[in-house]
Scaffold this motif. Structure first.
Motif, mmCIF file in Angstrom:
data_model
loop_
_atom_site.group_PDB
_atom_site.id
_atom_site.type_symbol
_atom_site.label_atom_id
_atom_site.label_comp_id
_atom_site.label_asym_id
_atom_site.label_seq_id
_atom_site.Cartn_x
_atom_site.Cartn_y
_atom_site.Cartn_z
ATOM 1 N N THR A 8 -73.601 35.915 -33.079
ATOM 2 C CA THR A 8 -72.154 35.608 -32.952
ATOM 3 C C THR A 8 -71.737 34.633 -34.032
ATOM 4 O O THR A 8 -70.756 34.842 -34.734
ATOM 5 C CB THR A 8 -71.921 34.976 -31.561
ATOM 6 N N ILE A 9 -72.584 33.599 -34.207
ATOM 7 C CA ILE A 9 -72.184 32.574 -35.195
ATOM 8 C C ILE A 9 -72.110 33.187 -36.583
ATOM 9 O O ILE A 9 -71.122 33.015 -37.306
ATOM 10 C CB ILE A 9 -73.194 31.403 -35.150
ATOM 11 N N LEU A 12 -69.022 35.414 -36.868
ATOM 12 C CA LEU A 12 -67.762 34.654 -36.886
ATOM 13 C C LEU A 12 -67.587 33.952 -38.234
ATOM 14 O O LEU A 12 -66.510 33.971 -38.835
ATOM 15 C CB LEU A 12 -67.757 33.620 -35.748
ATOM 16 N N LEU A 13 -68.689 33.386 -38.734
ATOM 17 C CA LEU A 13 -68.576 32.696 -40.033
ATOM 18 C C LEU A 13 -68.152 33.687 -41.115
ATOM 19 O O LEU A 13 -67.226 33.434 -41.897
ATOM 20 C CB LEU A 13 -69.915 32.049 -40.384
ATOM 21 N N CYS A 16 -64.542 34.431 -40.738
ATOM 22 C CA CYS A 16 -63.686 33.336 -41.248
ATOM 23 C C CYS A 16 -63.652 33.369 -42.768
ATOM 24 O O CYS A 16 -62.584 33.218 -43.394
ATOM 25 C CB CYS A 16 -64.229 31.985 -40.782
ATOM 26 N N PHE A 19 -61.261 35.928 -43.845
ATOM 27 C CA PHE A 19 -59.855 35.525 -43.612
ATOM 28 C C PHE A 19 -59.413 34.559 -44.708
ATOM 29 O O PHE A 19 -58.301 34.663 -45.246
ATOM 30 C CB PHE A 19 -59.716 34.866 -42.228
ATOM 31 N N ASP A 43 -58.216 41.162 -44.496
ATOM 32 C CA ASP A 43 -57.993 40.675 -43.126
ATOM 33 C C ASP A 43 -58.561 41.641 -42.097
ATOM 34 O O ASP A 43 -59.075 41.227 -41.056
ATOM 35 C CB ASP A 43 -56.474 40.499 -42.899
ATOM 36 N N ASN A 44 -58.481 42.950 -42.411
ATOM 37 C CA ASN A 44 -59.039 43.899 -41.433
ATOM 38 C C ASN A 44 -60.527 43.686 -41.251
ATOM 39 O O ASN A 44 -61.034 43.653 -40.132
ATOM 40 C CB ASN A 44 -58.770 45.332 -41.910
ATOM 41 N N LEU A 47 -61.051 40.558 -39.270
ATOM 42 C CA LEU A 47 -60.797 40.754 -37.831
ATOM 43 C C LEU A 47 -61.944 41.546 -37.210
ATOM 44 O O LEU A 47 -62.424 41.227 -36.106
ATOM 45 C CB LEU A 47 -59.469 41.518 -37.635
ATOM 46 N N ILE A 50 -64.952 39.253 -36.654
ATOM 47 C CA ILE A 50 -64.745 38.309 -35.544
ATOM 48 C C ILE A 50 -64.777 39.062 -34.221
ATOM 49 O O ILE A 50 -65.377 38.648 -33.224
ATOM 50 C CB ILE A 50 -63.405 37.557 -35.743
ATOM 51 N N ALA A 51 -64.125 40.254 -34.232
ATOM 52 C CA ALA A 51 -64.101 41.042 -32.980
ATOM 53 C C ALA A 51 -65.531 41.397 -32.571
ATOM 54 O O ALA A 51 -65.929 41.256 -31.401
ATOM 55 C CB ALA A 51 -63.269 42.304 -33.197
ATOM 56 N N MET A 54 -67.304 38.342 -31.154
ATOM 57 C CA MET A 54 -66.892 37.985 -29.787
ATOM 58 C C MET A 54 -67.357 39.052 -28.804
ATOM 59 O O MET A 54 -67.707 38.743 -27.655
ATOM 60 C CB MET A 54 -65.364 37.848 -29.724
ATOM 61 N N HIS A 57 -70.662 38.189 -27.850
ATOM 62 C CA HIS A 57 -70.710 36.981 -27.012
ATOM 63 C C HIS A 57 -70.269 37.301 -25.592
ATOM 64 O O HIS A 57 -70.885 36.889 -24.614
ATOM 65 C CB HIS A 57 -69.787 35.919 -27.623
ATOM 66 N N ILE A 67 -62.077 45.661 -27.214
ATOM 67 C CA ILE A 67 -61.914 44.934 -28.492
ATOM 68 C C ILE A 67 -62.015 45.919 -29.652
ATOM 69 O O ILE A 67 -61.212 45.886 -30.596
ATOM 70 C CB ILE A 67 -62.993 43.831 -28.594
ATOM 71 N N ILE A 70 -58.842 47.742 -29.974
ATOM 72 C CA ILE A 70 -57.810 46.874 -30.587
ATOM 73 C C ILE A 70 -57.992 46.848 -32.102
ATOM 74 O O ILE A 70 -57.038 47.012 -32.867
ATOM 75 C CB ILE A 70 -57.910 45.438 -30.006
ATOM 76 N N PHE C 4 -68.155 25.245 -31.652
ATOM 77 C CA PHE C 4 -68.078 26.196 -32.780
ATOM 78 C C PHE C 4 -66.848 27.089 -32.634
ATOM 79 O O PHE C 4 -66.092 27.312 -33.585
ATOM 80 C CB PHE C 4 -69.356 27.044 -32.807
ATOM 81 N N PHE C 11 -59.860 26.734 -37.735
ATOM 82 C CA PHE C 11 -59.863 27.268 -39.111
ATOM 83 C C PHE C 11 -58.789 28.351 -39.247
ATOM 84 O O PHE C 11 -57.996 28.368 -40.195
ATOM 85 C CB PHE C 11 -61.243 27.841 -39.424
ATOM 86 N N ASN C 15 -55.484 28.619 -41.471
ATOM 87 C CA ASN C 15 -55.195 29.800 -42.285
ATOM 88 C C ASN C 15 -53.713 30.163 -42.190
ATOM 89 O O ASN C 15 -53.039 30.450 -43.189
ATOM 90 C CB ASN C 15 -56.037 30.966 -41.722
ATOM 91 N N THR C 41 -52.257 39.487 -37.650
ATOM 92 C CA THR C 41 -53.718 39.734 -37.624
ATOM 93 C C THR C 41 -54.467 38.460 -37.262
ATOM 94 O O THR C 41 -55.339 38.463 -36.397
ATOM 95 C CB THR C 41 -54.145 40.209 -39.035
ATOM 96 N N ILE C 48 -58.629 36.740 -29.656
ATOM 97 C CA ILE C 48 -59.925 37.314 -29.253
ATOM 98 C C ILE C 48 -60.948 36.196 -29.092
ATOM 99 O O ILE C 48 -61.692 36.144 -28.100
ATOM 100 C CB ILE C 48 -60.365 38.374 -30.295
#
Lengths: 102, 511, 90, 318, 101
Positions: A8-9, A12-13, A16, A19, A43-44, A47, A50-51, A54, A57, A67, A70, C4, C11, C15, C41, C48
């Protein structure tokens, strides 16, 4: 630090990071089309990552499917938007940047 | 509060006009007008059994959805609300009759006149809901219903002037109701309940309550067009169609005044100070003088009448300093409370009848002579005798000369003022009457003056003039049952209750 | 672990603040529309993450609404501001 | 640690509100208003008010946003800055500024020292079994305070009538040209059924989780608006009586049901416990349908009003 | 300084910003947006108290009130916007005539 948390970490990193890339692209690029390019693609992916992070998680398969759906609809939506805005911008003659008042 | 007798009539007062409004939507112009008229007469007829039931059983309630107040909403019909609903029914019924003939004769631009009936029935249901509701947030929803429908009616004439005045009215209305809602949020936050009677018991003085009082009072004063915040009323009422301007000034502004009255006496008794009442009184006094002075200056008849609305509303505000008692004075010992409350109720009724009649007469003059500048009033007695009579009678009631309802209201106000030794309000009351006499007699002088030849007079249906005259005479007839009405009102709170303020009082009531 | 998630949310919010500059500077209206896309987005991403962190899976419905919102605004913008009609300046 | 998010969201919302009102040109103001709407929606999600987040995002930032973009075109064509700029005279602005500042100080002190009233959570929770639904907000909306919700469904209908009162009704059925872009047409044809499905899902979900009449109504309204934009004015070209029926169904049926149960000796809007859940679902569906129809009609009227198609105003029979 | 206090302070500030916006801006468009911002501030105040009184779930009554309030505010804003557009079409004016509110 179980395996799923590690995944997950990482995801997610990465999300980010993408993004951040998308936003910087939006600010730095010279004209509209390159900004469109940056914004939609990056961005897609961000996302999506990140999706995915999560979804792992949360763990319940139904939530993961939701998710994913989405994310799929966002792909559809933002690519259409990118196409429409680009076509709209092409249709306009010389674009006089809007000068703020006084 | 929940142990009082329940009755379905209370809920019908809101349900019936809305049912008729919805049915009227399905028809074209002709059928819609017929359904609308049927609905208005039905609602008028419905008001009287409700008043009789209150006279028999005292305060009647209706628990909506079967839930008790802190969670559910309570509709309460007590004598004070019954009198307001009765006045709305009578004046509204006659205005509906007037509108029925008016719209048969005058089609407005763009055929929007058919929208008058559903909007008017929704407005009426909103007003009835407003007089009945005992729940603060429900009052916000009814205020919005009344506000949106009133502005929609005001812009029906389609002229640019009425659209601009309508937008200004709508923005003022939204700002006022948002201010009111902010007060509701603070009261709910500090007590956890929305019901007026429960709130009155649970409220504790403090900065939150004082601020809620200030912001709710300002919000409601904007919507009642009290003096410093009355800018939107004259253009909106003058530019509207005659039956609509009669509705707006006779009925709509009374709704928010009713809420202000209830909030000050039942909810904010804790944090009110004597100075707050005095400040509202000063606003009322200045409104009386300024409104009448402005009315004297106007050239167009409808603007004169609109400005006189602002003045007459000032009289309503001058009741507050009598109700908010000086520190240390007990409510039982204050014998001037009953005349003060009678003054408020009678000023509402007399002004309702007289102002509606005045606007309807102005409408007749516009139909007959094409414009309503003062010069058009010349020789009115010869041309439109009945309308001239209506204007004269309504004017007498506005001034407050002896036999009229207006006189009874101002007389009770003066009686309250002198019994409570607050003599400094008297000059404002008398000054207002003199100025009102100024512009009413100016109109009557023109009515008797000989007119230049050659002004064509279009025929006006007799029924319109009868409606205007009936309303004017009505403002006289309400005086006859005075003692019955006062006994009927005095049986239950909040009539004739004062707000005791403590020597140290809360913060200053009103900035 | 929770710290985290909060960090990620923070973050993403920063943004959005960065994206604000484009609304401010953007020469054309289309640029400003882009930032609405960005907010949509990024907002969904925050929702989420919040859904996972708070355990409130109903926040995903809000994410669906954000998505609908972005599509609606763009299609309306393009259809209403069509160059075919009288060339309205940006 | 989580206070950082809340304070950042709060500061962002305030900053956007101020920037939005100070923006020199109209398009900037509109898009900053969208950002404000989205930030507010995130704040609702953060405060655990998921229903409100959906409603705010969908209605305030979505539907109103569509109206603002539609209006923006006309307002931005003429000199959007207006003559003499957007600032009133220096003196009156200073005066207003001082007055608002005093108001702000008093407001902050009042909000800061609000005593803890305790709210109605416990009461709502105890009566939940009698309300026929499991989700507390839906129980409050459609059972405890259903009178408010009923009036509010009426307000949407009244806003539509008020819209017709501002001008001619014929804006409403102005012919809409079919979207020429093939991809746009396909996307709209794909998205609209998805919207209606998600709306129905949210409506049914309202019994147990956040969702319900208004959220479903706005999604269906969004579907209707997309169809209108795509060139299929499905609502505007409907038979007038059907349109009236659809618009008044929610408001009227709600009242009809109330009268029926009142005739049967209960209070207005009092539902017997046995069928409470079913009745609430039926009422919710009809309310969602009529609000969606009203929102689509409001947009159709707005779209017809845009400048270049507004030839001089011709009164038409209503 | 709990969560709800941050948001209730922000609600007071946003309400004041909206109020100032109504008086300082001259364009119809912005006055309508200012009223909507005022509404947003009030609803933020409602929900922050709901969060403060939360037990198993946040207080549902303010949530229901805010949903009703949002729909009412949007209906009023749509009507105001239609009025502003009609005025702009008929007279080309986008601000109130010279005498201020």
């Amino acid at each position: 630090m179980t395996m799923t948390n590690l995944f997950t970490i990482i995801l997610l990193l990465a999300g980010c990071f993408f993004f951040l890339g998308g936003t910087l692209g939006l600010l730095r690029f010279p004209d509209l089309f390159s900004r469109l390019h940056a914004l939609t693609k990056v961005d897609n992916i961000g996302l999506g990552l990140i999706a995915a992070g999560m979804a792992i998680h949360i763990g319940s398969p139904w939530a993961a499917l939701k998710i994913f759906l989405i994310w799929l609809s966002t792909l559809l939506a933002s690519s259409t938007a990118c196409y429409l805005v680009a076509k709209f911008q092409l249709g306009r003659p010389s674009e006089s940047p809007e000068v703020p008042a006084k | 509060m929940t142990d009082l007798p329940a009755s379905p009539l209370v809920a019908l007062l809101v349900g019936v006009p809305i049912a008729f409004a919805l049915v009227s939507l399905f028809f074209r112009t002709e059928g819609r007008a017929r359904t609308g008229l049927l609905g208005s007469l039905g609602t008028t007829a419905l008001a009287f059994p409700a008043i009789l039931e209150v006279a028999r059983k005292g305060t009647v309630i209706h628990l909506l959805g079967g839930w008790a107040p802190p969670l559910g909403i309570l509709l309460r019909l007590d004598p004070l609300a019954a009198v307001f609903i009765g006045m709305t029914a009578l004046v509204g019924g006659v205005i509906s009759l007037y509108a029925w003939w008016y719209f048969r004769k005058e089609a407005t631009a763009g055929g929007t006149s058919a929208l008058f009936w559903p909007l008017w029935l929704f407005l009426w249901a909103g007003l009835n809901g407003l007089f009945l509701s005992n729940d603060l947030f429900n009052l916000f929803v009814t205020i919005e219903v009344v506000g949106i429908c009133a502005v929609a009616l005001a812009v029906l004439s389609g002229k640019a002037a009425s659209l601009i005045a309508g937008l200004r009215y709508l923005l003022a209305a939204i700002a006022g109701s948002m201010g009111y809602l902010f007060g509701v949020a603070l009261l709910y936050g500090s007590t956890g309940t929305l019901d007026i009677t429960l709130l009155g018991a649970a409220l504790t003085p403090g900065p939150a309550t004082t601020f809620a009082l200030i912001v709710m009072t300002l919000g409601l004063m904007i919507k009642t067009a009290c003096f410093p915040l009355h800018f939107w009323l004259p253009p909106a009422h003058a530019a509207a169609l005659p039956p609509v301007s009669a509705l707006l000034s006779a009925l709509v502004v009374k709704g928010t005044f009713y809420i202000l009255l209830r909030l000050w006496t039942e909810v904010f008794g804790v944090s009110l100070t004597f100075a707050a009442g005095q400040l509202i009184g000063v606003a009322g006094a200045v409104a009386v003088l300024w409104g009448s002075w402005q009315a004297l200056m106007q050239d167009r008849l409808k603007l004169i009448v609109a400005h006189s609305s602002v003045a007459q509303l000032g009289y309503l505000l001058m009741v507050f300093p009598l109700i908010v008692l000086a520190p240390g004075v007990a409510a039982e010992s204050a014998n001037w409370l009953s005349p003060a409350w009678t003054a408020a109720v009678y000023q509402v009724m007399a002004h309702g009848f007289a102002k509606a009649s005045f606007f309807l007469s102005a409408g007749i003059i516009v139909i007959a002579l094409g414009h309503d500048r003062k010069s058009s009033l010349r020789d009115l007695v010869a041309r439109l005798p009945m309308t001239a009579m209506a204007i004269a009678v309504a004017g007498v009631s506005l001034i407050g000369l002896p036999p009229s309802g207006g006189f009874f209201a101002k007389w009770m106000l003066l009686k309250g003022i002198f019994m409570s030794e607050q003599w400094w309000w008297a000059p404002a009351v008398l000054g207002g009457s003199f100025l009102t006499a100024g512009y009413v007699f100016m109109i009557l002088r023109l009515a008797f003056a000989p007119a230049e030849a050659g002004q064509p007079v279009r025929p006006v249906p007799k029924a319109l003039q009868v409606c205007a005259l009936v309303l004017a005479i009505g403002s006289f007839l309400i005086v006859l049952p005075a003692d019955h009405i006062i006994q009927f009102l005095e049986s239950t709170a909040p009539f004739a209750t004062g707000v005791e303020t403590y020597p140290e009082g809360g913060r200053h009531g009103n900035d | 672990m929770n710290g985290f998630f909060i960090g990620v949310c923070l973050f993403l919010l920063l943004n959005i603040c960065l994206g604000l500059l484009r609304v401010w500077r953007g020469p054309t209206v289309a640029d400003r529309l882009l930032t609405t896309q960005l907010f949509g987005t990024t907002g969904m991403a925050i929702l989420i993450v919040l859904a996972g962190y708070l355990g409130e899976l109903t926040l995903l419905n809000v994410a669906i609404t954000f998505n609908v919102l972005a599509v609606l605004l763009v299609i309306c913008f393009v259809q209403v501001w069509k160059p075919g009609k009288k060339g309205g300046k940006a | 640690m989580s206070l950082w998010i809340d304070s950042l969201l709060a500061v962002l919302a305030v900053f956007l509100a101020v920037r939005c009102l100070l923006a020199p040109t109209l398009p900037q103001c509109v898009f900053l208003f969208f950002a404000f709407g989205l930030t507010l929606a995130l704040a609702w999600a953060r405060l655990g008010a998921v229903d409100v987040a959906i409603a705010e995002a969908a209605i305030a930032a979505g539907f109103l946003g569509v109206l603002l973009i539609d209006a923006l075109r006309d307002f931005s064509r003429s000199r959007s800055t207006g003559e003499g700029g957007d600032r009133p005279s220096r003196v009156s602005q200073g005066l207003v500024g001082a007055g608002v500042l005093v108001f702000l100080v008093v407001a902050i002190e009042a909000v800061w020292r609000v005593p803890n009233g305790g709210g109605l959570t416990a009461l709502a929770a105890d009566n939940l079994p009698q309300s026929g639904v499991d989700h507390p907000v839906t129980a409050v909306l459609l059972n405890y305070r259903s009178y408010d919700t009923w009036l509010e469904v009426g307000v949407v209908l009244m806003a539509l009538l008020a819209l017709f009162a501002t001008g001619g009704r014929e804006y409403f059925c102005r012919p809409v040209v079919r979207a020429v872009d093939p991809l746009l047409r396909q996307v709209i044809l794909l998205f609209t059924p998805v919207l209606f499905l998600v709306g129905a899902f949210l409506l049914y979900l309202g019994k147990t989780e956040p969702g319900g009449a208004f959220q479903a109504a706005v999604l269906w309204g969004a579907g209707g608006i997309l169809l209108h934009l795509g060139g299929w004015p499905v609502f505007a070209s409907m038979a007038p009586w059907l349109r009236h029926l659809l618009l008044t169904a929610g408001f009227g049926f709600f009242l009809l049901l109330g009268f029926l149960f009142m005739a049967g000796g209960g209070a207005l809007f009092e539902y017997p416990l046995a069928q409470a859940g079913l009745l609430i679902l039926v009422v919710e569906t009809l309310a969602a349908l009529s609000i969606a129809a009203a929102l689509t009609a409001i947009f159709a009227y707005f779209n017809g009003m845009s400048a270049e198609s507004a030839e001089p105003f011709t009164p038409a029979s209503s | 300084m709990e969560t709800y206090q941050i948001y209730s302070l922000a609600s007071a500030v946003i309400f004041a910003v909206g109020l100032a916006g109504i008086f300082t801006t001259r364009l119809f468009f912005k006055k309508i947006i200012a009223t909507k911002i005022m509404g947003g501030g009030v609803f933020l105040c409602f929900v922050s108290f709901a969060e403060r009184d939360a037990l198993a779930f946040a207080d549902p009554v303010p949530h229901a009130m805010v949903i009703t309030g949002i729909v009412v505010a949007v209906s009023a804003a749509a009507f105001a916007l239609a009025l502003a557009r009609r005025i702009q079409q008929l007279t080309g004016q986008e601000t109130f005539p010279v005498e201020e509110e």
